[in-house]
Enzyme design. Sequence first.
Site, PDB file in Angstrom:
ATOM      1  N   HIS A  18      16.941 104.200  64.648  1.00  0.00           N
ATOM      2  CA  HIS A  18      17.803 103.303  63.860  1.00  0.00           C
ATOM      3  C   HIS A  18      19.279 103.554  64.187  1.00  0.00           C
ATOM      4  O   HIS A  18      20.060 102.621  64.374  1.00  0.00           O
ATOM      5  CB  HIS A  18      17.614 103.556  62.358  1.00  0.00           C
ATOM      6  CG  HIS A  18      16.273 103.203  61.807  1.00  0.00           C
ATOM      7  ND1 HIS A  18      15.517 104.083  61.063  1.00  0.00           N
ATOM      8  CD2 HIS A  18      15.544 102.062  61.860  1.00  0.00           C
ATOM      9  CE1 HIS A  18      14.392 103.503  60.685  1.00  0.00           C
ATOM     10  NE2 HIS A  18      14.374 102.268  61.155  1.00  0.00           N
ATOM     11  N   LYS A  42       6.601  97.653  47.522  1.00  0.00           N
ATOM     12  CA  LYS A  42       6.238  98.596  48.590  1.00  0.00           C
ATOM     13  C   LYS A  42       6.592 100.017  48.157  1.00  0.00           C
ATOM     14  O   LYS A  42       7.743 100.295  47.787  1.00  0.00           O
ATOM     15  CB  LYS A  42       7.002  98.220  49.867  1.00  0.00           C
ATOM     16  CG  LYS A  42       6.486  98.925  51.106  1.00  0.00           C
ATOM     17  CD  LYS A  42       7.102  98.285  52.344  1.00  0.00           C
ATOM     18  CE  LYS A  42       6.876  99.128  53.583  1.00  0.00           C
ATOM     19  NZ  LYS A  42       7.564  98.576  54.752  1.00  0.00           N
ATOM     20  N   ARG A  91      11.303  97.820  70.083  1.00  0.00           N
ATOM     21  CA  ARG A  91      10.797  99.029  70.746  1.00  0.00           C
ATOM     22  C   ARG A  91       9.822  98.688  71.864  1.00  0.00           C
ATOM     23  O   ARG A  91       9.815  99.304  72.909  1.00  0.00           O
ATOM     24  CB  ARG A  91      10.088  99.934  69.729  1.00  0.00           C
ATOM     25  CG  ARG A  91      11.028 100.624  68.776  1.00  0.00           C
ATOM     26  CD  ARG A  91      10.298 101.246  67.635  1.00  0.00           C
ATOM     27  NE  ARG A  91       9.616 100.242  66.831  1.00  0.00           N
ATOM     28  CZ  ARG A  91       9.119 100.449  65.635  1.00  0.00           C
ATOM     29  NH1 ARG A  91       9.201 101.633  65.086  1.00  0.00           N
ATOM     30  NH2 ARG A  91       8.527  99.482  64.980  1.00  0.00           N
ATOM     31  N   SER A 128       9.710 105.324  61.341  1.00  0.00           N
ATOM     32  CA  SER A 128       9.790 106.111  60.109  1.00  0.00           C
ATOM     33  C   SER A 128       8.391 106.534  59.663  1.00  0.00           C
ATOM     34  O   SER A 128       8.196 107.661  59.187  1.00  0.00           O
ATOM     35  CB  SER A 128      10.454 105.294  58.996  1.00  0.00           C
ATOM     36  OG  SER A 128      11.751 104.919  59.358  1.00  0.00           O
TER      37      SER A 128
HETATM   38  O1  PNS Z   1      12.263  98.325  58.518  1.00  0.00           O
HETATM   39  P1  PNS Z   1      11.352  97.141  58.300  1.00  0.00           P
HETATM   40  O2  PNS Z   1      10.432  97.383  57.120  1.00  0.00           O
HETATM   41  O3  PNS Z   1      10.601  96.755  59.540  1.00  0.00           O
HETATM   42  O4  PNS Z   1      12.313  95.909  57.925  1.00  0.00           O
HETATM   43  C1  PNS Z   1      11.782  94.610  57.702  1.00  0.00           C
HETATM   44  C2  PNS Z   1      12.836  93.712  57.022  1.00  0.00           C
HETATM   45  C3  PNS Z   1      13.376  94.357  55.770  1.00  0.00           C
HETATM   46  C4  PNS Z   1      13.997  93.488  57.971  1.00  0.00           C
HETATM   47  C5  PNS Z   1      12.137  92.368  56.715  1.00  0.00           C
HETATM   48  O5  PNS Z   1      10.939  92.611  56.067  1.00  0.00           O
HETATM   49  C6  PNS Z   1      12.994  91.450  55.847  1.00  0.00           C
HETATM   50  O6  PNS Z   1      13.947  90.883  56.308  1.00  0.00           O
HETATM   51  N1  PNS Z   1      12.610  91.365  54.560  1.00  0.00           N
HETATM   52  C7  PNS Z   1      13.334  90.586  53.575  1.00  0.00           C
HETATM   53  C8  PNS Z   1      12.496  89.423  53.068  1.00  0.00           C
HETATM   54  C9  PNS Z   1      12.621  88.216  53.963  1.00  0.00           C
HETATM   55  O7  PNS Z   1      13.696  87.726  54.245  1.00  0.00           O
HETATM   56  N2  PNS Z   1      11.448  87.742  54.435  1.00  0.00           N
HETATM   57  C10 PNS Z   1      11.343  86.568  55.278  1.00  0.00           C
HETATM   58  C11 PNS Z   1      11.503  86.931  56.746  1.00  0.00           C
HETATM   59  S1  PNS Z   1      11.402  85.483  57.711  1.00  0.00           S
END
Ligand code: PNS
Length: 169
Positions: A18, A42, A91, A128
């Site tokens: 990150h 979550k 990644r 993570s």
């Molecule tokens: O570190 P992560 O868990 O892979 O991050 C994922 C994250 C938080 C970037 C993604 O789940 C997100 O943007 N969530 C917010 C909800 C949202 O906007 N969902 C629609 C995506 S099109």
Amino acid sequence: MSVAAVCPGSFDPITFGHLDIIERVAACFPRVVVAVLDNPRKQALFSVEERLELIAAETAAFGNVEVDRFQGLLVDYCRAQGIGVVCKGLRAVSDFEYELQMAQMNQRIAGVQTMFLSTSPEHSYLSSSLVKEVARYGGPVTGTVPPRVEAALHAKLAVGTDRSAPGGG
Ligand code: PNS
């Protein structure tokens, strides 16, 4: 033209992968917000407050990086903050499909752009979830997360307050 970018994620906890992405985004945009998703559905190992504290400590030296939390849709957060660009690290091919879906949806529903950075090869295996799993079973995580995060991981796991869902984060 957007002069601010957001690096969104769960950051449970932040890893060197990150930080590599955040540092490189911070070299491209005058203002970068690292936004931690506050998702009550979550189970996380670290509370949002703990995650924010760790990220703030690890990014303090960058100068143009802020740390914040958000709930709900990322695009709503972007709109409220005047942010037009989402930056993500890729990644491997396995990341691509879901990231592409999210990028296309965010473009469609709000005109928010996503820019992908290729993860540095030395971090391409890092997540993570894996770091937590190794730490949980007493394996070495040195070099995958900053020392402060490693200490926080050990402290958290030692007191037996692991609320993390299997495979989560
Ligand atoms: O570190 P992560 O868990 O892979 O991050 C994922 C994250 C938080 C970037 C993604 O789940 C997100 O943007 N969530 C917010 C909800 C949202 O906007 N969902 C629609 C995506 S099109």
